[in-house]
Design a protein around this motif. Sequence first.
Motif, PDB file in Angstrom:
ATOM      1  N   MET A  95     -51.477  33.394  21.871  1.00 56.27           N
ATOM      2  CA  MET A  95     -52.893  33.771  21.961  1.00 56.27           C
ATOM      3  C   MET A  95     -53.184  34.176  23.393  1.00 56.27           C
ATOM      4  O   MET A  95     -52.642  33.594  24.326  1.00 56.27           O
ATOM      5  N   PHE A  96     -54.027  35.182  23.560  1.00 56.96           N
ATOM      6  CA  PHE A  96     -54.438  35.616  24.888  1.00 56.96           C
ATOM      7  C   PHE A  96     -55.914  36.000  24.885  1.00 56.96           C
ATOM      8  O   PHE A  96     -56.409  36.598  23.922  1.00 56.96           O
ATOM      9  N   GLY A  97     -56.604  35.664  25.960  1.00 60.33           N
ATOM     10  CA  GLY A  97     -57.997  36.075  26.103  1.00 60.33           C
ATOM     11  C   GLY A  97     -58.425  35.945  27.544  1.00 60.33           C
ATOM     12  O   GLY A  97     -57.715  35.348  28.369  1.00 60.33           O
ATOM     13  N   LEU A  98     -59.574  36.521  27.877  1.00 57.53           N
ATOM     14  CA  LEU A  98     -60.166  36.295  29.190  1.00 57.53           C
ATOM     15  C   LEU A  98     -60.896  34.965  29.152  1.00 57.53           C
ATOM     16  O   LEU A  98     -61.391  34.547  28.110  1.00 57.53           O
ATOM     17  N   GLY A  99     -60.979  34.304  30.309  1.00 62.14           N
ATOM     18  CA  GLY A  99     -61.653  33.023  30.344  1.00 62.14           C
ATOM     19  C   GLY A  99     -63.166  33.153  30.402  1.00 62.14           C
ATOM     20  O   GLY A  99     -63.725  34.243  30.287  1.00 62.14           O
ATOM     21  N   GLY A 100     -63.828  32.047  30.566  1.00 60.41           N
ATOM     22  CA  GLY A 100     -65.278  32.040  30.732  1.00 60.41           C
ATOM     23  C   GLY A 100     -66.004  32.503  29.486  1.00 60.41           C
ATOM     24  O   GLY A 100     -65.620  32.149  28.371  1.00 60.41           O
ATOM     25  N   VAL A 101     -67.072  33.299  29.685  1.00 56.71           N
ATOM     26  CA  VAL A 101     -67.897  33.701  28.546  1.00 56.71           C
ATOM     27  C   VAL A 101     -67.108  34.511  27.527  1.00 56.71           C
ATOM     28  O   VAL A 101     -67.444  34.530  26.347  1.00 56.71           O
ATOM     29  N   PHE A 102     -66.056  35.188  27.968  1.00 54.81           N
ATOM     30  CA  PHE A 102     -65.328  36.029  27.027  1.00 54.81           C
ATOM     31  C   PHE A 102     -64.745  35.202  25.882  1.00 54.81           C
ATOM     32  O   PHE A 102     -64.825  35.577  24.730  1.00 54.81           O
ATOM     33  N   VAL A 103     -64.170  34.068  26.232  1.00 55.45           N
ATOM     34  CA  VAL A 103     -63.621  33.241  25.163  1.00 55.45           C
ATOM     35  C   VAL A 103     -64.690  32.334  24.572  1.00 55.45           C
ATOM     36  O   VAL A 103     -64.751  32.129  23.369  1.00 55.45           O
ATOM     37  N   GLU A 104     -65.597  31.844  25.431  1.00 55.03           N
ATOM     38  CA  GLU A 104     -66.549  30.846  24.933  1.00 55.03           C
ATOM     39  C   GLU A 104     -67.661  31.463  24.090  1.00 55.03           C
ATOM     40  O   GLU A 104     -68.072  30.896  23.094  1.00 55.03           O
ATOM     41  N   VAL A 105     -68.163  32.595  24.529  1.00 52.63           N
ATOM     42  CA  VAL A 105     -69.299  33.202  23.821  1.00 52.63           C
ATOM     43  C   VAL A 105     -68.835  34.294  22.874  1.00 52.63           C
ATOM     44  O   VAL A 105     -69.317  34.420  21.758  1.00 52.63           O
ATOM     45  N   LEU A 106     -67.871  35.091  23.321  1.00 51.92           N
ATOM     46  CA  LEU A 106     -67.528  36.287  22.546  1.00 51.92           C
ATOM     47  C   LEU A 106     -66.278  36.109  21.698  1.00 51.92           C
ATOM     48  O   LEU A 106     -65.946  36.986  20.915  1.00 51.92           O
ATOM     49  N   LYS A 107     -65.594  34.984  21.842  1.00 52.24           N
ATOM     50  CA  LYS A 107     -64.355  34.738  21.076  1.00 52.24           C
ATOM     51  C   LYS A 107     -63.433  35.949  21.176  1.00 52.24           C
ATOM     52  O   LYS A 107     -62.817  36.374  20.193  1.00 52.24           O
ATOM     53  N   ASP A 108     -63.349  36.473  22.378  1.00 53.79           N
ATOM     54  CA  ASP A 108     -62.602  37.723  22.603  1.00 53.79           C
ATOM     55  C   ASP A 108     -61.131  37.398  22.869  1.00 53.79           C
ATOM     56  O   ASP A 108     -60.670  37.469  24.004  1.00 53.79           O
ATOM     57  N   VAL A 109     -60.423  37.040  21.805  1.00 55.04           N
ATOM     58  CA  VAL A 109     -59.009  36.679  21.948  1.00 55.04           C
ATOM     59  C   VAL A 109     -58.176  37.494  20.968  1.00 55.04           C
ATOM     60  O   VAL A 109     -58.691  38.034  19.992  1.00 55.04           O
ATOM     61  N   THR A 110     -56.886  37.579  21.257  1.00 57.21           N
ATOM     62  CA  THR A 110     -55.997  38.285  20.341  1.00 57.21           C
ATOM     63  C   THR A 110     -54.679  37.521  20.235  1.00 57.21           C
ATOM     64  O   THR A 110     -54.417  36.617  21.031  1.00 57.21           O
ATOM     65  N   PHE A 111     -53.905  37.877  19.226  1.00 53.64           N
ATOM     66  CA  PHE A 111     -52.698  37.113  18.900  1.00 53.64           C
ATOM     67  C   PHE A 111     -51.493  38.041  18.730  1.00 53.64           C
ATOM     68  O   PHE A 111     -51.643  39.235  18.481  1.00 53.64           O
ATOM     69  N   ARG A 112     -50.309  37.474  18.837  1.00 57.39           N
ATOM     70  CA  ARG A 112     -49.063  38.153  18.477  1.00 57.39           C
ATOM     71  C   ARG A 112     -48.092  37.118  17.933  1.00 57.39           C
ATOM     72  O   ARG A 112     -47.986  36.020  18.504  1.00 57.39           O
ATOM     73  N   ALA A 113     -47.385  37.479  16.887  1.00 53.81           N
ATOM     74  CA  ALA A 113     -46.320  36.613  16.395  1.00 53.81           C
ATOM     75  C   ALA A 113     -45.189  36.626  17.415  1.00 53.81           C
ATOM     76  O   ALA A 113     -44.797  37.683  17.915  1.00 53.81           O
ATOM     77  N   ALA A 114     -44.657  35.451  17.720  1.00 54.31           N
ATOM     78  CA  ALA A 114     -43.586  35.325  18.713  1.00 54.31           C
ATOM     79  C   ALA A 114     -42.229  35.509  18.035  1.00 54.31           C
ATOM     80  O   ALA A 114     -42.068  35.096  16.885  1.00 54.31           O
ATOM     81  N   PRO A 115     -41.249  36.119  18.766  1.00 52.18           N
ATOM     82  CA  PRO A 115     -41.346  36.654  20.115  1.00 52.18           C
ATOM     83  C   PRO A 115     -41.728  38.128  20.125  1.00 52.18           C
ATOM     84  O   PRO A 115     -41.667  38.801  19.094  1.00 52.18           O
ATOM     85  N   PHE A 116     -42.102  38.630  21.292  1.00 53.52           N
ATOM     86  CA  PHE A 116     -42.371  40.059  21.443  1.00 53.52           C
ATOM     87  C   PHE A 116     -42.016  40.480  22.859  1.00 53.52           C
ATOM     88  O   PHE A 116     -41.929  39.632  23.761  1.00 53.52           O
ATOM     89  N   ALA A 118     -42.622  36.236  27.995  1.00 49.98           N
ATOM     90  CA  ALA A 118     -41.765  35.072  28.251  1.00 49.98           C
ATOM     91  C   ALA A 118     -42.234  33.871  27.441  1.00 49.98           C
ATOM     92  O   ALA A 118     -41.436  33.155  26.825  1.00 49.98           O
ATOM     93  N   LEU A 119     -43.541  33.686  27.421  1.00 47.46           N
ATOM     94  CA  LEU A 119     -44.112  32.579  26.649  1.00 47.46           C
ATOM     95  C   LEU A 119     -43.754  32.724  25.170  1.00 47.46           C
ATOM     96  O   LEU A 119     -43.446  31.746  24.482  1.00 47.46           O
ATOM     97  N   SER A 120     -43.768  33.970  24.694  1.00 48.12           N
ATOM     98  CA  SER A 120     -43.479  34.209  23.272  1.00 48.12           C
ATOM     99  C   SER A 120     -42.022  33.890  22.943  1.00 48.12           C
ATOM    100  O   SER A 120     -41.718  33.345  21.889  1.00 48.12           O
ATOM    101  N   ARG A 121     -41.126  34.224  23.875  1.00 46.38           N
ATOM    102  CA  ARG A 121     -39.712  33.915  23.626  1.00 46.38           C
ATOM    103  C   ARG A 121     -39.492  32.399  23.623  1.00 46.38           C
ATOM    104  O   ARG A 121     -38.792  31.869  22.775  1.00 46.38           O
TER     105      ARG A 121
END
Lengths: 704, 704
Positions: B602-623, B661-664
Amino acid sequence: MLNRSQSLSALLAPNSVALVGASDDVTRIGGRPLRYLREAGFKGAVYPVNPKRETVQGLTAYASVGALPEAPDVAILAVPAAATVQAVRECAGRNVKAAIVFSAGFAETDEAGRALQNEMTGIARESGMRLLGPNCLGVFNSSIGFYGTFSAMLDTGLVKPGPIGIVSQSGAYGSHLMYLARLRGLGMNHLVTTGNECDINVAEALRWMVEQPDINVVMAYAEGIKDRDTFIEALEVARERRKAIVFMKVGRSEVGAHAVSSHTAALAGSDAVFDSVFRQYGVWRAQTTAEQIDIAAACSRGVYPKSNSLGIFTMSGGFGIQMADDAETAGLDVKPMPEKAQEELKAMLPYASPRNPVDATAQAVTDLPLMTSFISAMLEKGDYGFFAGIFGSGPASPTFSGKLRQALETAAAASRDTIMALTMTAPDEIVRAYEDKGFIVAQDGSALMKTLGAMVHFRNSFERAAGGKRELAPGEHVEFSGGALSEREAKPILAQAGVTFPKEALIKAGDDAGAVAASVGFPVVLKISSPDIAHKTEIGGVIVGVKDEAAAREAAATIFARAAEKRPDARIEGILVSPMISDGVEIIAGVVSDPAFGPVVMFGLGGVFVEVLKDVTFRAAPFDVAEAHRMIREIRGFAMLEGVRGAAPSDVDALAEMLSALSRFAAANADTIESIDLNPVRVMEKGKGLVALDALIVPASGRS
Amino acid sequence: MLNRSQSLSALLAPNSVALVGASDDVTRIGGRPLRYLREAGFKGAVYPVNPKRETVQGLTAYASVGALPEAPDVAILAVPAAATVQAVRECAGRNVKAAIVFSAGFAETDEAGRALQNEMTGIARESGMRLLGPNCLGVFNSSIGFYGTFSAMLDTGLVKPGPIGIVSQSGAYGSHLMYLARLRGLGMNHLVTTGNECDINVAEALRWMVEQPDINVVMAYAEGIKDRDTFIEALEVARERRKAIVFMKVGRSEVGAHAVSSHTAALAGSDAVFDSVFRQYGVWRAQTTAEQIDIAAACSRGVYPKSNSLGIFTMSGGFGIQMADDAETAGLDVKPMPEKAQEELKAMLPYASPRNPVDATAQAVTDLPLMTSFISAMLEKGDYGFFAGIFGSGPASPTFSGKLRQALETAAAASRDTIMALTMTAPDEIVRAYEDKGFIVAQDGSALMKTLGAMVHFRNSFERAAGGKRELAPGEHVEFSGGALSEREAKPILAQAGVTFPKEALIKAGDDAGAVAASVGFPVVLKISSPDIAHKTEIGGVIVGVKDEAAAREAAATIFARAAEKRPDARIEGILVSPMISDGVEIIAGVVSDPAFGPVVMFGLGGVFVEVLKDVTFRAAPFDVAEAHRMIREIRGFAMLEGVRGAAPSDVDALAEMLSALSRFAAANADTIESIDLNPVRVMEKGKGLVALDALIVPASGRS
């Protein structure tokens, strides 16, 4: 002279019609209208004008408009651009009430064409004759068989009267809509295409259309609007009289907007402002032509749901889930059946899913009484605003289709106030049979959900018709002596209008800056105050975080010195001392003058919301507090104002009051103000109001 | 035993078929498949099994599977649930390769049904026989006339072979898709419906389908997936072999997800993760069934555009603008014609708009050679990936339609590598005539733009097929002794995996806290370090903004005292000293274990982006890193990383390296890690990397 509405009635419901340039050839522009009038059995007088013929299409022809036995209500001018001015002059001389100009080659072409158009418009205006076009496809009123159009789409059949009207700037778009709606079996009383809009425009046509008692829906198309007041009045009347407007507004893309500006003379205005005005007045902005027609069809009966709840009946789990997804997207509430009713359905069929979507399984495909029982239970006990049944291609079989319709009607009798909708893939005649019984029928479930969502939208909009009216008491009118206003000049004016500012003080040259700052309360910010310095930070004219008297003295000296050095010519009022406020949620508000809609209030959250996400919304001024509340809730970051991570909710009431007040002030001063900026404004926690920390007013140039 | 792909070939391309429960009544489940096999002229052996008949539908019937003259490749079991287990046993005993179980009444119904299904599955698995269903509608392979389905949709006609395949969990959805696609005149080689998926599932069917050389497109439907590895492998193979997958994944809404969980046994997984995996592997997620078919139709020829540029030809300005809007939304580039070509068109027709949309005005309606010249110019000189011509209802007239087609073909000859698309409203046979010549035809321009956008999507996805492969070297495998890991334990493990952490130090009891803190560099933050204290702030175990040695000593003493008081039982490793870092852009990254897809980054910007806007995205590992770059660019707030308001761009390269790297690491440790949190991570300006300021690893419970 006729008033505007009467003059449009002369155009759209005439007693007599002249066709200038009438032709025997029914495929020509001068032949088609006559053919359609005759085929439709128009009851009024029809006068072909053609100096070269005794008769045209069997009717007595006249050599000129002057030679007509009476002044016709409408003259249809099917002559080339070069001959049009003369024809308009003759009509004006004969006191014709309205003329329709088909020909292209006017303002849309070149400067010569624009001059021709202006000449023609001047002649008409002087005589009080109304003009439609030029470069338009004309009008029809199928309820009286009046066809003042050369649309080739009517070659394949005239139009069935009905409660739908079309208003379109583009003739091609308007007549294509008519064609598609006719394929769908819909009845349409009126079409008006406005083309170059040298006189009658979309706003006025819409205004007339929504007043017609036999119209329930208007499908509209525009690239921009020319007459803000009439347009908004039309939207207000539509809402009050429960007429649904389904609008295709084009030009939202960069390329599209560029094409609009080269295609029409209309000032397009900002597409985002259009979007906001549509929301403000409950207009549905269609994303696709197919959607526009689907929604118009569903609203054509003028019946709206009692609530946004939806009961889904399916015989396949998968379809039910798909529809539930689409329903949620469309803002519908797929609420579960009452527990007891669920138990009863389970008792009837143990394999069923009785919650909602109600899945009667493939069992119901062959067991119609079972299906009827299920659907009856949903209608009797579910208290749904809508029922949607998923039937796939089952009804394509005429025998099954008839039985199914019977079963559905039986079940529907249980609940007269649930709107019945179905998805099916079946031949047109089978679909029509359902529609005739009042069912909304769609092939695609996603499209159906969007349609039902639009019906809820209209219902909600009609219910708040009393709100948002423009008869709001306008704010005080302000005159400006010219030039931009300093922050210090702007704030009292806006405070008077209803914006809250913090306590501030002014350090004048020679004052004890420390004492003045202390009177405001530390920490403070010091800002140069001069009507000649708009960008204060650029000259180092702002010092923040000043914590005590000594620091204030030093900061004031520094600012005065910088101003003297960098802008020796500027009129310096002094240095403004404001408290440093970092509580609350930062928002921005302002007023811009939109080319199409005039004064428009903008609102957004500050920081990344406006800078990165462009998360702002608009409203045409003025508007009331209830509308301001809706406006505030439109932004994506609204949760910030509700309080995130345990923060207290903000004073949204105060914010709504402020935005509404700002809108009244902007409306009252539309002639003297170009723009207003309140940036930043800090909204405190609930009950504690807000404070605007900066303010800028830019007077309208050349108008103050 | 057959390998998995061979066993599906036995199911879908059999040489011999037995129908258990064969019936003479062609409207019954046991009658339909036989009727379809006979009508289609299936060349293989067909064995009706019915102990009560000598013949069924004219074919010799057999009393049992045991009595058949040979072991059939496939047995179709058209018997009730109660009789199915015995039938499966007989088939398994006879070495039948695959059996199709139509009947419902298994795991989807109740516990007894689930037990029945398990028994049947066990028998099949032991013998190596593959099972499709139960509770499914079967399969077909129209290219060899094999129909192992009782879908009533085939009553009205069999299916034309063609390059489209359908894979669907829902039998009703799959056969409805088939019905709609057939109405559209599309050819389909295969349908597989998987129902309860006791053995063969959607992933495996998809895996088989994308390997068929004669298939260009697969339309798929699923509520969830059961076999992540096969599913992702299928998506990878599809991308490599340039097969377009157009997927209807349902259950994205709350009600929908609830219905999925009650409707299937499949673990649905997070819909947001599905969405991300589709993007990752270039699957197009259809929003509506109509869209699914439109896109499948357009991709069925396996031809994709050379670029995303689009030339729009219109005879009405309004339509052109509308299409330009929709094109932009679909990601197409409505680039202008070359200046010189524009001048040539203007010379040909002064009223024309030659830019793009190219508007030849109503003049072209009656002047076909003019229209041909315009279109030829666009194709020869515009260098467009797509051409889209707007023709409204003009082609509804067969005579005009023929001439227009001729004109378009003539013009199209000028550019063989531009994909030709048209909008028109015309009878099916006229539309088919255009489609047969390779034109993509749509009634609605908005739908057409979405279709062309999807073709660009596939083209881009196919071109990067080499990237994002799962054969990435996995990270080191780590074993955990159980329980949550302290921040101090987690960081070295993740640092080893490729995550950067700031220089830190540990104050142990008795150390000089001031000196240790000074070695890190002030200001610092002090945090209690204990595997037993997950929520450090709750016990007052974190002190930020420590500025000098004295403050560090005081803070350390305070933290030790609080820990001793509030968690006397906790194992205290010491106090972690980290530098205070507030530079850069705050992001969050992590790993979650998705029920359907396993380890997902999972990846997103911190602060209001994740807290208010749920602005996150995903990828199946690995990539890989390229995929990480695409992932990063998906979030709405991406501009933050490019630098807003004059801020320097962030080190997106370092971020992409870290996510990959995290995905691997996550993939290599899928069995031992439940989740990883890196929150916050600060991404520095370009070239300066990033630092993760906190880290948490939760080992998989009971698996470590």
